[in-house]
Scaffold this motif. Sequence first.
Motif, PDB file in Angstrom:
ATOM      1  N   VAL A 152       0.697  -1.092  -0.011  1.00  0.00           N
ATOM      2  CA  VAL A 152       0.008  -0.017  -0.111  1.00  0.00           C
ATOM      3  C   VAL A 152       0.790   1.180   0.088  1.00  0.00           C
ATOM      4  O   VAL A 152       2.005   1.392   0.743  1.00  0.00           O
ATOM      5  N   GLN A 153       0.505   2.157  -1.026  1.00  0.00           N
ATOM      6  CA  GLN A 153       1.443   3.577  -0.902  1.00  0.00           C
ATOM      7  C   GLN A 153       0.494   4.514  -0.868  1.00  0.00           C
ATOM      8  O   GLN A 153      -0.861   4.416  -1.255  1.00  0.00           O
ATOM      9  N   THR A 154       0.804   5.851  -0.355  1.00  0.00           N
ATOM     10  CA  THR A 154       0.299   6.882  -0.241  1.00  0.00           C
ATOM     11  C   THR A 154       1.020   7.978  -1.200  1.00  0.00           C
ATOM     12  O   THR A 154       2.026   8.015  -1.289  1.00  0.00           O
ATOM     13  N   THR A 155       0.135   8.905  -1.676  1.00  0.00           N
ATOM     14  CA  THR A 155       0.519   9.934  -2.411  1.00  0.00           C
ATOM     15  C   THR A 155      -0.490  11.026  -2.588  1.00  0.00           C
ATOM     16  O   THR A 155      -1.643  10.832  -2.245  1.00  0.00           O
ATOM     17  N   ASN A 156      -0.150  12.247  -2.921  1.00  0.00           N
ATOM     18  CA  ASN A 156      -1.170  13.135  -3.208  1.00  0.00           C
ATOM     19  C   ASN A 156      -2.124  13.227  -4.239  1.00  0.00           C
ATOM     20  O   ASN A 156      -3.326  13.331  -4.208  1.00  0.00           O
ATOM     21  N   CYS A 157      -1.266  12.621  -5.381  1.00  0.00           N
ATOM     22  CA  CYS A 157      -2.311  12.397  -6.590  1.00  0.00           C
ATOM     23  C   CYS A 157      -1.670  11.205  -7.194  1.00  0.00           C
ATOM     24  O   CYS A 157      -0.739  11.100  -7.620  1.00  0.00           O
ATOM     25  N   CYS A 158      -2.684  10.481  -7.619  1.00  0.00           N
ATOM     26  CA  CYS A 158      -2.679   9.240  -8.423  1.00  0.00           C
ATOM     27  C   CYS A 158      -3.105   9.480  -9.549  1.00  0.00           C
ATOM     28  O   CYS A 158      -4.395   9.772  -9.843  1.00  0.00           O
ATOM     29  N   ILE A 159      -2.273   9.461 -10.716  1.00  0.00           N
ATOM     30  CA  ILE A 159      -2.807   9.681 -12.217  1.00  0.00           C
ATOM     31  C   ILE A 159      -2.897   8.196 -12.936  1.00  0.00           C
ATOM     32  O   ILE A 159      -1.695   7.539 -12.944  1.00  0.00           O
TER      33      ILE A 159
ATOM     34  N   ASN B 295      -2.168  21.767   0.321  1.00  0.00           N
ATOM     35  CA  ASN B 295      -2.978  21.775   1.507  1.00  0.00           C
ATOM     36  C   ASN B 295      -3.596  20.670   1.913  1.00  0.00           C
ATOM     37  O   ASN B 295      -4.178  20.437   3.052  1.00  0.00           O
ATOM     38  N   GLN B 296      -3.439  19.404   0.828  1.00  0.00           N
ATOM     39  CA  GLN B 296      -4.137  18.337   1.262  1.00  0.00           C
ATOM     40  C   GLN B 296      -5.681  18.305   1.511  1.00  0.00           C
ATOM     41  O   GLN B 296      -6.195  17.595   2.266  1.00  0.00           O
ATOM     42  N   GLN B 297      -6.214  19.034   0.596  1.00  0.00           N
ATOM     43  CA  GLN B 297      -7.599  19.075   0.741  1.00  0.00           C
ATOM     44  C   GLN B 297      -8.249  19.808  -0.652  1.00  0.00           C
ATOM     45  O   GLN B 297      -8.142  20.667  -1.299  1.00  0.00           O
TER      46      GLN B 297
END
Length: 410
Positions: free
Chosen positions: A16-23, A336-338
């Motif tokens: 499992v990975q986390t990121t701000n944006c997955c394209i 801002n992660q929102q």
Amino acid sequence: MKNDVQTNPTHDIVDVQTTNCCIVGGGPAGVVLALLLARQGIAVILLEAHKDFDRDFRGDTIHPSVMEIMQELGLSDRLLQLPHHKMHQIRIQTPQETVTLADFSHLKTSYPYITMLPQVKFLEFIIQEAQKYPNFQLVMGANVQELIESDGVIQGVRYRGGGGWHEIRAILTVGADGRHSKLRQLGGFESKESSPPMDVLWFRLPRHPQDAEGGMGRISQGQILVMLNRGDEWQMGYVIPKGGYHQIRAAGLPAFKESIVIAAPELSARIENLQDWSQIAFLSVESSLVKRWYRQGMLLIGDAAHVMSPVAGVGINYAIQDAVVTANLISQPLKNQQIELHHLAQIQRQRELPTRIIQAFQTLIQQRIFAPVLSSHQTFQPPAWLRFPILRDIPARLIALGVFPVHVQT
């Protein structure tokens, strides 16, 4: 709205990975958006289903609008160092005359031409730029199968590849995976489709040094042939009536080659290079527009949001403009992660009108030029307005620069 998303996986997850944006999708829209976000220090993961970027008969036309974007990124000079060709005009040739449909040389731009560059080279070039930033990650062979949803919010994707199932959790998931978008299907997005009157058969033939520059449409006795300069080859697009492919196949390859020579007699000595139907790629021409491009936590851009007809080769350029507008509007919210719905709605508001206008222009060309030629063997008469240079500047500007200018904000 159809709901195909899954929250709890029924299979083992390798990581499992986390990121701000997955394209999702490594086409022009996806790679440019990834680069724009990575340049601003935003964590981004780009997933591409294939093992490489090389596909046959992908769109290779980079218009002045995109070259100006590359200039704003400081990349245009190096991009033009790659082998390419320039198309300064789009012309229609009939047995009686040659008429210019669009002349780009009159446009007020540093790049008054269409750059003919293999799409695979463009994608690889942008990826190499993005890989200079440590917050960018590319995963090839990533076959996205599921969306992750919680309380109505899309929170990422699950994909197969690299030895099993993987999960990416993201603040924003962007579907940039083309005209057959898996993300569009999984997200239950609805689209409105039109009915173009044509399909296209693509193939290649040798090009001689003394041949014309390219950007030529040949129209003769119900035949429409597009010729694009690929250096030592012509990329040929033979336009056929919608649904007519099986009839052409049934008539046989010799009959098909004869119809090519009718449209372009100078190819008679080269047509024998077509030996098998496997050398010919069939494109079912489509045009559609997704009604709403976004959900909470998810956005569609490029062909995933609006499938373009190949008329005037604008699809790549509108997809990249989508990417630029998206980066302009979501970079700060991602930092801002929102991400709120109004951020995503603003993207569609800015991009939907120019998309509708160019699709209407494509429909006009299809109905006024292509459909009458394909349905009749009468002599083609070019529209009278094409004889006035000042009027030719209108389609030239629309094709080359788009409806509204798009610029990279920093």
